[in-house]
Design a protein around this motif. Structure first.
Motif, PDB file in Angstrom:
ATOM      1  N   PRO A   1       0.823  -1.205   0.000  1.00 25.61           N
ATOM      2  CA  PRO A   1       0.000   0.000   0.000  1.00 25.61           C
ATOM      3  C   PRO A   1       0.860   1.259   0.000  1.00 25.61           C
ATOM      4  N   ARG A   2       0.219   2.359  -0.331  1.00 24.00           N
ATOM      5  CA  ARG A   2       0.910   3.641  -0.434  1.00 24.00           C
ATOM      6  C   ARG A   2       1.659   3.956   0.857  1.00 24.00           C
ATOM      7  N   SER A   3       2.849   4.485   0.732  1.00 26.47           N
ATOM      8  CA  SER A   3       3.670   4.715   1.924  1.00 26.47           C
ATOM      9  C   SER A   3       3.092   5.842   2.767  1.00 26.47           C
ATOM     10  N   SER A   4       3.495   5.900   4.050  1.00 26.53           N
ATOM     11  CA  SER A   4       3.075   7.017   4.890  1.00 26.53           C
ATOM     12  C   SER A   4       3.780   8.266   4.381  1.00 26.53           C
ATOM     13  N   ARG A   5       3.357   9.447   4.918  1.00 27.61           N
ATOM     14  CA  ARG A   5       3.869  10.674   4.313  1.00 27.61           C
ATOM     15  C   ARG A   5       5.087  11.208   5.050  1.00 27.61           C
ATOM     16  N   VAL A   6       5.939  10.305   5.511  1.00 26.22           N
ATOM     17  CA  VAL A   6       7.074  10.750   6.313  1.00 26.22           C
ATOM     18  C   VAL A   6       8.116  11.430   5.433  1.00 26.22           C
TER      19      VAL A   6
ATOM     20  N   SER B   1      -0.199  19.463   2.664  1.00 27.81           N
ATOM     21  CA  SER B   1      -1.206  19.486   3.729  1.00 27.81           C
ATOM     22  C   SER B   1      -2.366  18.520   3.505  1.00 27.81           C
ATOM     23  N   SER B   2      -2.718  18.248   2.247  1.00 27.28           N
ATOM     24  CA  SER B   2      -3.909  17.429   2.030  1.00 27.28           C
ATOM     25  C   SER B   2      -3.626  16.123   1.287  1.00 27.28           C
ATOM     26  N   GLY B   3      -2.373  15.752   1.139  1.00 31.08           N
ATOM     27  CA  GLY B   3      -2.050  14.480   0.484  1.00 31.08           C
ATOM     28  C   GLY B   3      -2.205  14.578  -1.024  1.00 31.08           C
ATOM     29  N   LEU B   4      -2.600  13.467  -1.634  1.00 30.86           N
ATOM     30  CA  LEU B   4      -2.761  13.476  -3.093  1.00 30.86           C
ATOM     31  C   LEU B   4      -3.983  14.286  -3.503  1.00 30.86           C
ATOM     32  N   GLY B   5      -3.938  14.854  -4.673  1.00 34.17           N
ATOM     33  CA  GLY B   5      -5.093  15.581  -5.192  1.00 34.17           C
ATOM     34  C   GLY B   5      -5.003  15.629  -6.710  1.00 34.17           C
TER      35      GLY B   5
ATOM     36  N   SER C   1     -14.704   5.921   5.500  1.00 31.50           N
ATOM     37  CA  SER C   1     -15.369   7.141   6.002  1.00 31.50           C
ATOM     38  C   SER C   1     -14.782   8.390   5.340  1.00 31.50           C
ATOM     39  N   SER C   2     -13.496   8.330   4.953  1.00 33.34           N
ATOM     40  CA  SER C   2     -12.880   9.531   4.380  1.00 33.34           C
ATOM     41  C   SER C   2     -13.002   9.598   2.859  1.00 33.34           C
ATOM     42  N   ARG C   3     -13.520   8.513   2.218  1.00 34.27           N
ATOM     43  CA  ARG C   3     -13.498   8.507   0.758  1.00 34.27           C
ATOM     44  C   ARG C   3     -14.797   8.076   0.093  1.00 34.27           C
ATOM     45  N   ALA C   4     -15.679   7.356   0.831  1.00 34.53           N
ATOM     46  CA  ALA C   4     -16.846   6.769   0.147  1.00 34.53           C
ATOM     47  C   ALA C   4     -17.863   7.844  -0.234  1.00 34.53           C
TER      48      ALA C   4
ATOM     49  N   ILE D   1     -11.799   9.208  -8.591  1.00 32.83           N
ATOM     50  CA  ILE D   1     -12.645  10.359  -8.214  1.00 32.83           C
ATOM     51  C   ILE D   1     -12.359  10.719  -6.759  1.00 32.83           C
ATOM     52  N   ASP D   2     -12.087   9.683  -5.944  1.00 35.63           N
ATOM     53  CA  ASP D   2     -11.855   9.969  -4.525  1.00 35.63           C
ATOM     54  C   ASP D   2     -10.466  10.562  -4.257  1.00 35.63           C
ATOM     55  N   MET D   3      -9.762  10.919  -5.314  1.00 36.14           N
ATOM     56  CA  MET D   3      -8.504  11.657  -5.129  1.00 36.14           C
ATOM     57  C   MET D   3      -8.786  13.155  -5.063  1.00 36.14           C
ATOM     58  N   CYS D   4     -10.037  13.553  -5.292  1.00 39.04           N
ATOM     59  CA  CYS D   4     -10.362  14.983  -5.231  1.00 39.04           C
ATOM     60  C   CYS D   4     -10.464  15.407  -3.772  1.00 39.04           C
ATOM     61  N   ASN D   5      -9.810  16.493  -3.441  1.00 34.10           N
ATOM     62  CA  ASN D   5      -9.889  17.024  -2.078  1.00 34.10           C
ATOM     63  C   ASN D   5     -11.141  17.873  -1.915  1.00 34.10           C
ATOM     64  N   HIS D   6     -11.354  18.302  -0.661  1.00 28.14           N
ATOM     65  CA  HIS D   6     -12.605  18.994  -0.325  1.00 28.14           C
ATOM     66  C   HIS D   6     -12.471  20.507  -0.282  1.00 28.14           C
ATOM     67  N   SER D   7     -13.557  21.175  -0.685  1.00 30.73           N
ATOM     68  CA  SER D   7     -13.688  22.613  -0.436  1.00 30.73           C
ATOM     69  C   SER D   7     -15.170  22.928  -0.275  1.00 30.73           C
TER      70      SER D   7
ATOM     71  N   SER E   1     -17.180  19.250  -2.939  1.00 26.62           N
ATOM     72  CA  SER E   1     -17.657  19.479  -1.573  1.00 26.62           C
ATOM     73  C   SER E   1     -18.058  18.142  -0.977  1.00 26.62           C
ATOM     74  N   TYR E   2     -17.514  17.798   0.183  1.00 29.18           N
ATOM     75  CA  TYR E   2     -17.888  16.542   0.839  1.00 29.18           C
ATOM     76  C   TYR E   2     -19.226  16.697   1.577  1.00 29.18           C
ATOM     77  N   GLY E   3     -19.773  17.905   1.584  1.00 31.33           N
ATOM     78  CA  GLY E   3     -21.047  18.152   2.261  1.00 31.33           C
ATOM     79  C   GLY E   3     -20.909  19.271   3.275  1.00 31.33           C
TER      80      GLY E   3
ATOM     81  N   ASP F   1     -14.190  11.546  10.785  1.00 28.27           N
ATOM     82  CA  ASP F   1     -14.290  10.683   9.599  1.00 28.27           C
ATOM     83  C   ASP F   1     -13.195  10.943   8.559  1.00 28.27           C
ATOM     84  N   TYR F   2     -12.687  12.171   8.503  1.00 24.44           N
ATOM     85  CA  TYR F   2     -11.757  12.519   7.419  1.00 24.44           C
ATOM     86  C   TYR F   2     -10.339  12.849   7.902  1.00 24.44           C
ATOM     87  N   GLY F   3     -10.198  13.188   9.183  1.00 24.57           N
ATOM     88  CA  GLY F   3      -8.863  13.486   9.701  1.00 24.57           C
ATOM     89  C   GLY F   3      -8.324  14.846   9.299  1.00 24.57           C
ATOM     90  N   PHE F   4      -9.183  15.815   9.072  1.00 25.01           N
ATOM     91  CA  PHE F   4      -8.727  17.201   8.902  1.00 25.01           C
ATOM     92  C   PHE F   4      -9.837  18.121   9.392  1.00 25.01           C
ATOM     93  N   VAL F   5      -9.517  19.396   9.568  1.00 20.65           N
ATOM     94  CA  VAL F   5     -10.555  20.367   9.943  1.00 20.65           C
ATOM     95  C   VAL F   5     -10.416  21.604   9.066  1.00 20.65           C
TER      96      VAL F   5
HETATM   97  C1  LIG Z   1     -11.323  11.611  -0.597  1.00 18.39           C
HETATM   98  S1  LIG Z   1      -9.715  11.698   0.032  1.00 18.39           S
HETATM   99  C2  LIG Z   1      -8.935  12.821  -1.068  1.00 18.39           C
HETATM  100  C3  LIG Z   1      -7.591  12.296  -1.540  1.00 18.39           C
HETATM  101  C4  LIG Z   1      -6.535  12.324  -0.483  1.00 18.39           C
HETATM  102  N1  LIG Z   1      -5.959  13.658  -0.381  1.00 18.39           N
HETATM  103  C5  LIG Z   1      -5.433  11.320  -0.705  1.00 18.39           C
HETATM  104  O1  LIG Z   1      -4.282  11.638  -0.471  1.00 18.39           O
HETATM  105  O2  LIG Z   1      -5.724  10.192  -1.066  1.00 18.39           O
HETATM  106  C6  LIG Z   1     -10.046  12.619   1.462  1.00 18.39           C
HETATM  107  C7  LIG Z   1      -8.831  12.905   2.324  1.00 18.39           C
HETATM  108  O3  LIG Z   1      -8.034  13.936   1.724  1.00 18.39           O
HETATM  109  C8  LIG Z   1      -7.578  14.862   2.714  1.00 18.39           C
HETATM  110  N2  LIG Z   1      -8.239  16.147   2.437  1.00 18.39           N
HETATM  111  C9  LIG Z   1      -9.243  16.369   1.568  1.00 18.39           C
HETATM  112  N3  LIG Z   1      -9.590  17.674   1.542  1.00 18.39           N
HETATM  113  C10 LIG Z   1      -8.784  18.293   2.432  1.00 18.39           C
HETATM  114  C11 LIG Z   1      -8.675  19.632   2.869  1.00 18.39           C
HETATM  115  N4  LIG Z   1      -9.455  20.607   2.388  1.00 18.39           N
HETATM  116  N5  LIG Z   1      -7.737  19.907   3.811  1.00 18.39           N
HETATM  117  C12 LIG Z   1      -6.933  18.935   4.324  1.00 18.39           C
HETATM  118  N6  LIG Z   1      -7.011  17.641   3.950  1.00 18.39           N
HETATM  119  C13 LIG Z   1      -7.915  17.313   3.012  1.00 18.39           C
HETATM  120  C14 LIG Z   1      -7.996  14.285   4.044  1.00 18.39           C
HETATM  121  O4  LIG Z   1      -6.958  13.490   4.513  1.00 18.39           O
HETATM  122  C15 LIG Z   1      -9.197  13.434   3.685  1.00 18.39           C
HETATM  123  O5  LIG Z   1      -9.424  12.384   4.582  1.00 18.39           O
END
Ligand SMILES: C[S@@+](CC[C@H](N)C(=O)[O-])C[C@H]1O[C@@H](n2cnc3c(N)ncnc32)[C@H](O)[C@@H]1O
Length: 430
Positions: A16-21, A59-63, A210-213, A230-236, A271-273, A283-287
Motif C-alpha cells: 500500500p501507499r507509503s506514509s507521508r514521512v 497538507s492534504s495528500g494526493l489531489g 469514512s474519508s473517501r466513500a 474520483i476519490d482523489m479529489c480534495n474537499h472545499s 464538496s464533501y457536504g 471521519d476525514y482526519g482534517f478540519v
Molecule cells: C477523498 S480523500 C482525497 C484524496 C486524499 N488527499 C489522498 O491523499 O488520497 C479525502 C482525504 O483527503 C484529505 N483532504 C481532503 N480535503 C482536504 C482539505 N481541504 N484539507 C486537508 N485535507 C484534506 C484528508 O486526509 C481526507 O481524509
C-alpha cells in the motif's frame, strides 16, 4: 486510552501507499502510482481528461489538478458501473456470504466498516481487480481512533472525546466478534485469505471508507460506494467540480464535471457536504479553520452565562441573587426547575441558540472575565496558537491543536454575535 497500532495492517496488503514521512520520496513514488491508476481507469472503459494530473500536496495528500484551462461543464472523469467498489447485494461466493454475515455485526457508530470489510477482502486478494486502486490508498489515516490517550484528551471538547472513545471500544469489540466468526470457518469460506483481522486493520478499513466513500442514491435505495480516482479529489466548501450519477443498463456510472471555468493548475475540488469540524475530524482526519457549519455544544451554567455577559459587556444584578421573576422565566425556558434541558448550541447557521439568547436577556449580570480566559476549555486560543508553531508536533498533535483552535474561534465569533444581538435588543427597548 487504547492505541490502535496501524502497522499490524501491513500483512494484509502487498504494497500500500507509503506514509507521508519522507515527502520527496513519497512524491516520486506517488506520481508513478497515480499514473498507473489513471491508466487502469482508461483500460477499463473509464474516461480521464488528458489535462488531469495527480499531485501531492503537503497538507492534504494526493489531489487532482488541471494542467490546462478547462471550460465549465467539461467531463473530467467518468467511471463505468463496474469500477466503483461496493458491498455485494447478493452473495456470489461463500466468501461473499461470510462478508455479508460479518457486515451485519457492524454497529451504527462504525457505519463505514460495512463497506470497509469488502475493501479489506479485496486488499487481501492478490489478484484483486481493484488492486491498482487499493495500492493507492493511504497506508495510515490521521483520524482520532488512532490517536494516543493524551492526544484524545487534548481535543478538549467532551462530545467528540466521548465519540472517539465509543468508536475505539466498538472497534475492539467488533474485532473480537469477527475473530470468533472467522475461527469457525473452513478455508474456502475465509474472506480475508486466512489473514488476521484485528482492531487495527478494521480501523484502517473504516477510515479508508469514512474519508473517501460516496453516498449513492438510486432506484434501489441509498448505499455507499468507493469511487477510484474520483476519490482523489480534495474537499472545499466552494468546490469547482461535482459528481453526477447516471443510471444505465449495467448499473450506475459516475461523472465528475467542472463547475465553472478552471484555470491551468487549479486543484479539482469537490464538496464533501455541509459538515461540521467534528465530522471532518472523526471521519476525514482534517478540519477547516473557517467552517460555517461548525458549532459548539455546551452545558448551560454559570461560567457560560458569565462568558456571554462579558462578551456582551452587560451589567446586571447577578446570577446568584436572582429575582423571582427571572427565576420564573428561566424555568419557562427549561434552564431551571423541573425538566431542565441544559444543552445549548453556538455556531451553525443560527450562530446562537435562541433559548440561550432569551435567557441572557433576562439574566445579564455580574462582573467576571472567566470566559475570555477559559470558559469550558482549559487553554486559551493564544496558548494553542503558540503551541501550533512548535517544530516538535506530530501529525496528530497538529490536528488536535487545529481542531480546538477552530472550536474556540466558533465560540468567540458567537459571543461577538451574541453581544451584537443583545445590545441591539437592549437599544430597541427604549
Ligand atoms: C477523498 S480523500 C482525497 C484524496 C486524499 N488527499 C489522498 O491523499 O488520497 C479525502 C482525504 O483527503 C484529505 N483532504 C481532503 N480535503 C482536504 C482539505 N481541504 N484539507 C486537508 N485535507 C484534506 C484528508 O486526509 C481526507 O481524509
Amino acid at each position: 486510552m487504547l492505541r490502535l497500532c496501524t502497522h499490524s495492517v501491513l500483512p494484509i496488503a502487498l504494497a500500500p501507499r507509503s506514509s507521508r514521512v519522507s515527502f520527496c520520496y513519497f512524491q516520486a513514488q506517488q506520481q508513478q502510482a497515480g499514473e498507473d491508476l489513471i491508466a487502469w481507469v482508461r483500460q477499463n472503459g473509464g474516461h480521464v481528461h488528458p489535462s488531469l494530473r495527480l499531485l501531492v500536496h503537503s497538507s492534504s495528500g494526493l489531489g487532482l489538478a488541471a494542467t490546462r484551462p478547462l471550460l465549465s461543464g467539461t467531463p473530467l472523469i467518468t467511471l463505468p458501473p463496474h469500477l466503483p467498489l461496493s458491498l455485494p447485494t447478493f452473495p456470489a461466493s461463500s466468501q461473499d456470504q461470510t462478508l455479508l454475515q460479518l457486515a451485519q455485526l457492524v454497529p451504527e457508530d462504525l457505519w463505514a466498516l460495512k463497506l470497509g470489510l469488502k475493501l479489506l477482502m479485496e486488499r487481501a486478494q492478490r489478484g484483486s481487480f481493484w488492486w491498482p486502486y487499493i495500492s493507492n490508498l493511504p497506508q495510515r489515516f490521521n483520524i482520532p481512533v488512532f490517536f494516543t490517550g493524551s492526544e484524545i484528551a487534548n481535543l478538549q471538547y467532551a462530545p467528540v472525546i466521548h465519540q472517539v472513545k465509543k468508536r475505539c471500544r466498538a472497534l475492539l469489540d467488533l474485532a473480537k466478534e469477527v475473530e470468533t466468526v472467522l475461527s469457525k470457518l473452513g478455508t474456502d469460506q475465509q474472506p480475508f485469505g486466512g489473514q488476521e483481522v484485528n482492531a487495527s486493520s478494521l480501523g484502517w478499513a473504516m477510515a479508508a471508507v469514512s474519508s473517501r466513500a460516496f453516498q449513492m442514491h438510486n432506484s434501489s435505495g441509498s448505499s455507499r460506494v468507493m469511487l477510484p480516482l474520483i476519490d482523489m479529489c480534495n474537499h472545499s466548501f466552494t468546490p469547482n467540480a461535482r459528481i453526477i450519477q447516471q443510471e444505465e443498463k449495467g448499473g450506475t456510472s459516475f461523472v465528475v464535471v467542472a463547475e465553472g471555468n478552471l484555470q491551468a493548475g487549479a486543484n479539482i475540488l469537490l464538496s464533501y457536504g455541509a459538515l461540521s469540524n467534528d465530522v471532518l475530524l472523526l471521519d476525514y482526519g482534517f478540519v477547516e479553520s473557517q467552517n460555517v457549519h461548525d458549532f459548539v455544544e455546551m452545558r448551560y451554567d454559570k461560567i457560560m452565562v458569565d462568558a456571554a455577559r462579558v462578551a456582551a459587556r452587560l451589567d446586571g444584578d447577578g446570577y446568584s441573587q436572582l429575582a423571582e421573576w427571572k427565576q420564573s422565566i428561566l424555568e419557562q425556558l427549561n434552564f431551571e426547575g423541573v425538566g431542565v434541558s441544559l444543552q445549548v448550541k453556538f455556531g451553525g447557521t443560527n450562530l446562537v441558540d435562541g433559548r440561550l439568547l432569551a435567557a441572557l436577556r433576562v439574566l445579564y449580570a455580574q462582573d467576571s472575565d472567566s470566559v475570555k480566559r477559559k470558559g469550558h476549555f482549559p487553554t486559551p486560543i493564544t496558548e494553542d496558537e503558540g503551541a501550533l508553531k512548535s517544530k516538535e508536533l506530530t501529525e496528530a498533535g497538529t490536528l488536535v491543536l487545529e481542531y480546538r483552535i477552530a472550536k474556540k474561534k466558533v465560540l468567540v465569533d458567537c459571543m461577538r454575535g451574541l453581544s451584537r444581538k443583545l445590545q441591539s435588543l437592549e437599544r430597541d427597548k427604549f
